[in-house]
Design a protein around this motif. Structure first.
Motif, mmCIF file in Angstrom:
data_model
loop_
_atom_site.group_PDB
_atom_site.id
_atom_site.type_symbol
_atom_site.label_atom_id
_atom_site.label_comp_id
_atom_site.label_asym_id
_atom_site.label_seq_id
_atom_site.Cartn_x
_atom_site.Cartn_y
_atom_site.Cartn_z
ATOM 1 N N CYS A 258 -19.211 -7.111 76.994
ATOM 2 C CA CYS A 258 -19.112 -6.183 78.132
ATOM 3 C C CYS A 258 -17.964 -6.439 78.876
ATOM 4 O O CYS A 258 -17.140 -5.359 79.057
ATOM 5 C CB CYS A 258 -20.209 -6.070 78.894
ATOM 6 N N PHE A 259 -17.383 -7.750 78.989
ATOM 7 C CA PHE A 259 -16.390 -7.917 79.561
ATOM 8 C C PHE A 259 -15.084 -7.723 78.811
ATOM 9 O O PHE A 259 -13.937 -7.189 79.339
ATOM 10 C CB PHE A 259 -16.409 -9.709 79.978
ATOM 11 N N VAL A 260 -15.207 -7.652 77.564
ATOM 12 C CA VAL A 260 -14.292 -7.545 76.706
ATOM 13 C C VAL A 260 -13.917 -6.036 76.729
ATOM 14 O O VAL A 260 -12.620 -5.573 76.924
ATOM 15 C CB VAL A 260 -14.507 -7.990 75.139
ATOM 16 N N PHE A 261 -14.893 -5.433 76.598
ATOM 17 C CA PHE A 261 -14.672 -3.873 76.725
ATOM 18 C C PHE A 261 -13.958 -3.394 78.045
ATOM 19 O O PHE A 261 -12.931 -2.625 78.078
ATOM 20 C CB PHE A 261 -16.187 -3.191 76.689
ATOM 21 N N LEU A 262 -14.504 -4.055 79.272
ATOM 22 C CA LEU A 262 -13.941 -3.627 80.516
ATOM 23 C C LEU A 262 -12.508 -3.855 80.598
ATOM 24 O O LEU A 262 -11.837 -3.273 81.527
ATOM 25 C CB LEU A 262 -14.770 -3.849 81.455
ATOM 26 N N ALA A 263 -12.216 -4.945 79.857
ATOM 27 C CA ALA A 263 -10.681 -5.551 79.919
ATOM 28 C C ALA A 263 -9.714 -4.602 79.076
ATOM 29 O O ALA A 263 -8.562 -4.644 79.319
ATOM 30 C CB ALA A 263 -10.771 -6.931 79.522
ATOM 31 N N SER A 264 -10.339 -3.961 78.039
ATOM 32 C CA SER A 264 -9.580 -3.289 77.303
ATOM 33 C C SER A 264 -9.060 -1.923 77.492
ATOM 34 O O SER A 264 -9.767 -1.423 78.593
ATOM 35 C CB SER A 264 -10.437 -3.516 75.807
ATOM 36 N N GLU A 265 -8.422 -1.349 76.685
ATOM 37 C CA GLU A 265 -7.979 -0.041 77.007
ATOM 38 C C GLU A 265 -9.100 1.157 76.444
ATOM 39 O O GLU A 265 -8.962 2.207 77.070
ATOM 40 C CB GLU A 265 -6.801 0.475 76.127
ATOM 41 N N GLU A 266 -10.213 0.586 75.944
ATOM 42 C CA GLU A 266 -11.195 1.414 75.850
ATOM 43 C C GLU A 266 -11.890 1.884 76.738
ATOM 44 O O GLU A 266 -12.760 3.046 76.996
ATOM 45 C CB GLU A 266 -12.245 0.584 74.732
#
Length: 285
Positions: A258-266
């Motif tokens: 979830c953190f990786v997703f929220l940090a990314s351009e996605e």
């Protein structure tokens, strides 16, 4: 009444914060998928990055190409292991020990990130502490102030220090909890801090939107982290997560994504939101 479902071996730790190196079984922190350069060239500062969810976030972001500054209190062995794991992903890491309840220390930590890596793109406000009480009357002023200082004040301090270095496209991700929505009769002050974090997240998202900085949060349910054996007795630990619809505690790597997703351009069109990796419990958003 039926016996509570056993999910883990009974265990407890005598120190706060707990140590991942003493947990059995060890939490699962490794990312489940190959990296895709989602965070290539980015720099992330992660508080509480030595163990638990923080470790899984550090390793997950490293697999996606980010360089990591790991902030932690005094769990030196866990922190060194997390740095090694980040480096095993082909990235770079630095560790910084101290109490993030101090605004001066938070400034020093952010200064180190800039000196070491030259930029700051992602701030993960993950560190937290919790202490159980059986009644409100047992909650001391010292504990109340301490819990808010670690869990809430630190987010103000780190964010204030980080913002001068963050540009359009940067991301701030705060760790709240299911207790912000459902409460917890033994974690009275902790639950209150997590509710404050939800409101802080929504306020910062509005405040920083004109600068192109996104602010979101993650609200984990019962996850197998060092906080659990360090907070509860062995019997309660043995049933951790058994009351969720999925019938088990979550693993740190099931939250880190979830953190990786929220940090990314996605997640480029998401701000002011909260994600809920909690084993299937329905809560308000």
């Amino acid at each position: 009444m039926s016996e509570k479902k056993k999910t883990l071996p009974p265990q407890e730790q005598e120190r706060q914060p707990g140590l991942e190196s003493e947990m059995r079984p060890a939490p699962d922190y490794r990312p489940r998928f190959k990296g895709a350069d989602k965070l290539k060239g980015k720099v992330a500062v992660i508080s509480g990055g030595d163990s638990g969810i923080g470790r899984a976030v550090a390793v997950g972001m490293a697999r996606e190409g980010a360089k990591i500054l790991i902030l932690y209190l005094d769990e030196h062995e866990d922190a060194r292991e997390t740095r090694r794991l980040v480096e095993d992903e082909g990235s770079e890491a630095e560790i910084f020990a101290g109490d993030i309840g101090s605004e001066q220390l938070c400034r020093e930590a952010i200064d180190l990130a800039i000196r070491k890596f030259g930029r700051l793109d992602i701030l993960v406000n993950n560190a937290g502490e919790q202490h159980t009480v059986s009644a409100l009357e047992e909650l001391s002023e010292e504990q109340l102030v301490r819990t808010f200082r670690t869990n809430v004040f630190s987010m103000f301090f780190l964010t204030k220090a980080a913002l001068p270095h963050m540009e359009c496209g940067a991301a701030i991700i705060n760790c709240t909890s299911i207790t912000a929505y459902k409460g917890h009769t033994q974690l009275i002050d902790y639950s209150a801090t997590k509710g404050a974090i939800v409101t802080l997240t929504r306020t910062l998202s509005e405040l920083l939107a004109p600068r192109g900085i996104r602010v979101n949060a993650v609200a984990p349910g019962p996850i197998w982290t060092p906080l659990i054996p360090a907070s509860f007795d062995a019997e309660k630990v043995s049933t951790h997560g058994g009351d969720t619809p999925l019938g088990r505690p979550g693993q740190p790597n099931e939250v880190a994504s979830c953190f990786v997703f929220l940090a990314s351009e996605e997640a480029s069109y998401m701000s002011g939101q909260v994600l809920h990796p909690n084993g299937g419990k329905i809560v308000g958003s």
